[in-house]
Design a protein around this motif. Structure first.
Motif, mmCIF file in Angstrom:
data_model
loop_
_atom_site.group_PDB
_atom_site.id
_atom_site.type_symbol
_atom_site.label_atom_id
_atom_site.label_comp_id
_atom_site.label_asym_id
_atom_site.label_seq_id
_atom_site.Cartn_x
_atom_site.Cartn_y
_atom_site.Cartn_z
ATOM 1 N N ARG A 159 0.831 -1.204 0.000
ATOM 2 C CA ARG A 159 0.000 0.000 0.000
ATOM 3 C C ARG A 159 0.866 1.255 0.000
ATOM 4 N NH1 ARG A 159 -4.364 1.400 4.782
ATOM 5 N NH2 ARG A 159 -5.230 3.336 3.902
ATOM 6 N N ARG A 160 1.936 1.246 0.767
ATOM 7 C CA ARG A 160 2.835 2.398 0.784
ATOM 8 C C ARG A 160 3.531 2.562 -0.563
ATOM 9 N NH1 ARG A 160 4.408 0.400 5.851
ATOM 10 N NH2 ARG A 160 6.408 -0.220 4.974
ATOM 11 N N THR A 161 3.900 1.437 -1.179
ATOM 12 C CA THR A 161 4.568 1.507 -2.480
ATOM 13 C C THR A 161 3.645 2.098 -3.535
ATOM 14 O OG1 THR A 161 6.012 -0.368 -1.976
ATOM 15 C CG2 THR A 161 5.660 0.148 -4.306
ATOM 16 N N ARG A 162 2.396 1.661 -3.557
ATOM 17 C CA ARG A 162 1.442 2.210 -4.534
ATOM 18 C C ARG A 162 1.214 3.702 -4.290
ATOM 19 N NH1 ARG A 162 -1.251 -2.657 -3.326
ATOM 20 N NH2 ARG A 162 -2.701 -1.537 -1.951
ATOM 21 N N ALA A 163 1.082 4.072 -3.028
ATOM 22 C CA ALA A 163 0.872 5.482 -2.699
ATOM 23 C C ALA A 163 2.078 6.318 -3.111
ATOM 24 C CB ALA A 163 0.597 5.643 -1.212
ATOM 25 N N ALA A 164 3.279 5.778 -2.919
ATOM 26 C CA ALA A 164 4.494 6.502 -3.304
ATOM 27 C C ALA A 164 4.560 6.693 -4.812
ATOM 28 C CB ALA A 164 5.726 5.755 -2.800
ATOM 29 N N GLU A 165 4.212 5.656 -5.571
ATOM 30 C CA GLU A 165 4.228 5.768 -7.033
ATOM 31 C C GLU A 165 3.239 6.829 -7.505
ATOM 32 O OE1 GLU A 165 3.386 1.802 -8.227
ATOM 33 O OE2 GLU A 165 5.454 1.089 -7.920
ATOM 34 N N ASP A 166 2.040 6.816 -6.932
ATOM 35 C CA ASP A 166 1.034 7.819 -7.299
ATOM 36 C C ASP A 166 1.501 9.223 -6.925
ATOM 37 O OD1 ASP A 166 -0.583 5.826 -8.262
ATOM 38 O OD2 ASP A 166 -1.913 5.764 -6.509
ATOM 39 N N THR A 167 2.136 9.339 -5.765
ATOM 40 C CA THR A 167 2.601 10.650 -5.309
ATOM 41 C C THR A 167 3.725 11.166 -6.196
ATOM 42 O OG1 THR A 167 1.998 10.069 -3.036
ATOM 43 C CG2 THR A 167 3.456 11.957 -3.320
ATOM 44 N N ARG A 168 4.605 10.287 -6.638
ATOM 45 C CA ARG A 168 5.674 10.707 -7.551
ATOM 46 C C ARG A 168 5.095 11.240 -8.857
ATOM 47 N NH1 ARG A 168 8.185 5.866 -5.303
ATOM 48 N NH2 ARG A 168 9.979 6.523 -4.032
ATOM 49 N N ARG A 169 4.098 10.551 -9.392
ATOM 50 C CA ARG A 169 3.487 11.021 -10.640
ATOM 51 C C ARG A 169 2.839 12.392 -10.435
ATOM 52 N NH1 ARG A 169 2.366 5.428 -11.416
ATOM 53 N NH2 ARG A 169 0.411 5.591 -10.244
ATOM 54 N N TRP A 170 2.117 12.535 -9.323
ATOM 55 C CA TRP A 170 1.476 13.822 -9.031
ATOM 56 C C TRP A 170 2.519 14.923 -8.868
ATOM 57 C CZ3 TRP A 170 2.473 16.490 -4.497
ATOM 58 C CH2 TRP A 170 1.750 17.678 -4.338
ATOM 59 N N ALA A 171 3.570 14.653 -8.092
ATOM 60 C CA ALA A 171 4.572 15.672 -7.804
ATOM 61 C C ALA A 171 5.339 16.085 -9.051
ATOM 62 C CB ALA A 171 5.540 15.167 -6.731
ATOM 63 N N ALA A 172 5.630 15.127 -9.934
ATOM 64 C CA ALA A 172 6.354 15.458 -11.158
ATOM 65 C C ALA A 172 5.561 16.454 -12.002
ATOM 66 C CB ALA A 172 6.648 14.195 -11.952
ATOM 67 N N GLY A 173 4.237 16.282 -12.036
ATOM 68 C CA GLY A 173 3.405 17.193 -12.800
ATOM 69 C C GLY A 173 3.138 18.508 -12.101
ATOM 70 N N ALA A 174 2.989 18.456 -10.791
ATOM 71 C CA ALA A 174 2.594 19.648 -10.043
ATOM 72 C C ALA A 174 3.765 20.467 -9.521
ATOM 73 C CB ALA A 174 1.706 19.248 -8.860
ATOM 74 N N MET A 175 4.915 19.804 -9.297
ATOM 75 C CA MET A 175 6.004 20.496 -8.599
ATOM 76 C C MET A 175 7.334 20.441 -9.335
ATOM 77 S SD MET A 175 5.022 19.197 -4.727
ATOM 78 C CE MET A 175 5.793 20.543 -3.856
ATOM 79 N N GLY A 176 7.450 19.584 -10.350
ATOM 80 C CA GLY A 176 8.685 19.555 -11.134
ATOM 81 C C GLY A 176 9.670 18.489 -10.691
ATOM 82 N N ASP A 177 10.941 18.781 -10.856
ATOM 83 C CA ASP A 177 12.038 17.845 -10.623
ATOM 84 C C ASP A 177 11.979 17.274 -9.202
ATOM 85 O OD1 ASP A 177 14.403 16.460 -10.445
ATOM 86 O OD2 ASP A 177 15.682 18.124 -11.053
ATOM 87 N N LEU A 178 11.841 15.958 -9.113
ATOM 88 C CA LEU A 178 11.729 15.315 -7.797
ATOM 89 C C LEU A 178 13.053 15.284 -7.051
ATOM 90 C CD1 LEU A 178 9.449 12.210 -8.505
ATOM 91 C CD2 LEU A 178 8.812 14.592 -8.107
ATOM 92 N N ASP A 179 14.170 15.372 -7.775
ATOM 93 C CA ASP A 179 15.481 15.257 -7.138
ATOM 94 C C ASP A 179 16.121 16.602 -6.820
ATOM 95 O OD1 ASP A 179 15.634 12.388 -7.170
ATOM 96 O OD2 ASP A 179 15.918 12.525 -9.338
ATOM 97 N N GLN A 180 15.473 17.683 -7.192
ATOM 98 C CA GLN A 180 16.026 19.010 -6.931
ATOM 99 C C GLN A 180 15.951 19.330 -5.437
ATOM 100 O OE1 GLN A 180 14.019 22.175 -8.984
ATOM 101 N NE2 GLN A 180 14.858 23.752 -7.652
ATOM 102 N N PRO A 181 17.061 19.718 -4.813
ATOM 103 C CA PRO A 181 17.004 20.122 -3.400
ATOM 104 C C PRO A 181 16.111 21.352 -3.242
ATOM 105 C CG PRO A 181 19.268 19.717 -4.090
ATOM 106 C CD PRO A 181 18.434 19.735 -5.343
ATOM 107 N N ARG A 182 15.240 21.312 -2.239
ATOM 108 C CA ARG A 182 14.310 22.409 -2.002
ATOM 109 C C ARG A 182 14.399 22.822 -0.550
ATOM 110 N NH1 ARG A 182 9.915 22.184 -6.026
ATOM 111 N NH2 ARG A 182 10.495 20.573 -7.528
ATOM 112 N N GLU A 183 14.319 24.127 -0.343
ATOM 113 C CA GLU A 183 14.346 24.614 1.028
ATOM 114 C C GLU A 183 12.947 24.536 1.627
ATOM 115 O OE1 GLU A 183 16.418 28.170 3.483
ATOM 116 O OE2 GLU A 183 15.092 28.822 1.866
ATOM 117 N N GLY A 184 12.871 24.030 2.829
ATOM 118 C CA GLY A 184 11.623 24.020 3.577
ATOM 119 C C GLY A 184 11.752 24.935 4.777
#
Length: 264
Positions: A226-251
C-alpha cells in the motif's frame, strides 16, 4: 503488535531511526533549548512527557535544568541513554502519559513535544501533566507544525493516494486551539514563547522515500504494498505539479511552544 490499553502509540519500532528523521537543524535546536531553559530555570525539577531519545531533555539537562523523563517505549529510553553516553543523565520512567506514577505537585514544570497526536485520551494526558506540576508552575507544549509548506503538500498527497482520511492520520490532536481549550478548562492561561524559524533542504524524492519506507507513525498501519502504490502515485502527481523530484528544495517552518501557567 498489540498497543497499550490506552491506545497510545508506542515508538518501539522507531527507536533506531527516530533521530535521523526528527533532529532539528543545529541553530534551531540551540534556540529551542535556550528558550525552554529560560522558561524552566529556577522552577525546580521539570518533567518531559514523551521524552523519547532525549532530543529535548538531554540538552536541557546539560543546560542545568533538573529533568525527569517519561515515555511509553522502553527502546526509546534505551536510545536516550545511548545518546547520553551510556547512562541517562536524569531519572526516566516507562509509563503511559495518562497514567504517570508521580504524586501531585512533584514538578515545577512539565513539557511535551509532538506527543499529543499519539494519545487518544490526550485531554487526560494534559490533566495528568497539570496535576504533576505544583501550583504556580507551567506546562509547555509544542503541538507540532500545522503547515510545513511543500513538505506538507507532499505528505497530504501521499495520504490521499493511500486512502487515508486526514482526520484519521493521528489518534490524538495537533490542533493548538483544542489544546488551549483543554488547558483553559483546567484553569491555565496560554502564553506563546518566542517563535523559532527552522529551515532545511531536502528533495521531494527524499520525502516520498521516507513515507514509502514507513518512517512516520501514521503510515505504520499500511502494509508495504500500500505504501509503495501510494508513493508511485505521489511521484506522478509531484512530477506534474512540482517539477524535478530530485532538486534540493528549502523548507521553512516555525516552532512556537505554548506555555500554560498553572494557577497558584
Amino acid at each position: 503488535m498489540n498497543g497499550p490499553p490506552s491506545g497510545s502509540v508506542s515508538f518501539d519500532r522507531a527507536a533506531e531511526y527516530y533521530d535521523r528523521t526528527r533532529t532539528l537543524p543545529a541553530d534551531a535546536a540551540e534556540a529551542v533549548t535556550r528558550i525552554l531553559a529560560a522558561e524552566l530555570r529556577g522552577r525546580g525539577p521539570a518533567l518531559e512527557v514523551g521524552v523519547g531519545t532525549g532530543r529535548i531533555a538531554v540538552p536541557l539537562s546539560r543546560a542545568g535544568i533538573p529533568m525527569t523523563g517519561v515515555d511509553l517505549s522502553a527502546p526509546m529510553l534505551r536510545k536516550l541513554a545511548q545518546n547520553a553516553g551510556g547512562t541517562s543523565p536524569f531519572p526516566v520512567v516507562q509509563a503511559d502519559a495518562t497514567a504517570m506514577p508521580f504524586r501531585p505537585g512533584s514538578f515545577g514544570a512539565a513539557l511535551a513535544c509532538h506527543v499529543l497526536h499519539l494519545i487518544p485520551r490526550w485531554p487526560e494526558a494534559l490533566a495528568a501533566m497539570a496535576r504533576a506540576v505544583r501550583s504556580g508552575g507551567v506546562v509547555l507544549i509544542d503541538p507540532g507544525a500545522q503547515d510545513a509548506g511543500w513538505w506538507s503538500e507532499v505528505q497530504d498527497e501521499f495520504g490521499r493516494a493511500a486512502g487515508v482520511d486526514p482526520k484519521e492520520r493521528f489518534v490524538g490532536t495537533h490542533d493548538p486551539r483544542e489544546i488551549d481549550a483543554a488547558m483553559a478548562a483546567l484553569g491555565a492561561k496560554v502564553r506563546l514563547l518566542q517563535p523559532v524559524l527552522c529551515h532545511d533542504t531536502e528533495s521531494i524524492e527524499e520525502v516520498i522515500g521516507k513515507l514509502e519506507e514507513g518512517l512516520y507513525s501514521w503510515t505504520w498501519r499500511m502494509d508495504d504494498s500500500r505504501r509503495t502504490r501510494a508513493a508511485e502515485d505521489t511521484r506522478r502527481w509531484a512530477a506534474g505539479a512540482m517539477g524535478d523530484l530530485d532538486q534540493p528544495r528549502e523548507g521553512r517552518w516555525e516552532i512556537t511552544w505554548r506555555a500554560y501557567d498553572i494557577p497558584s
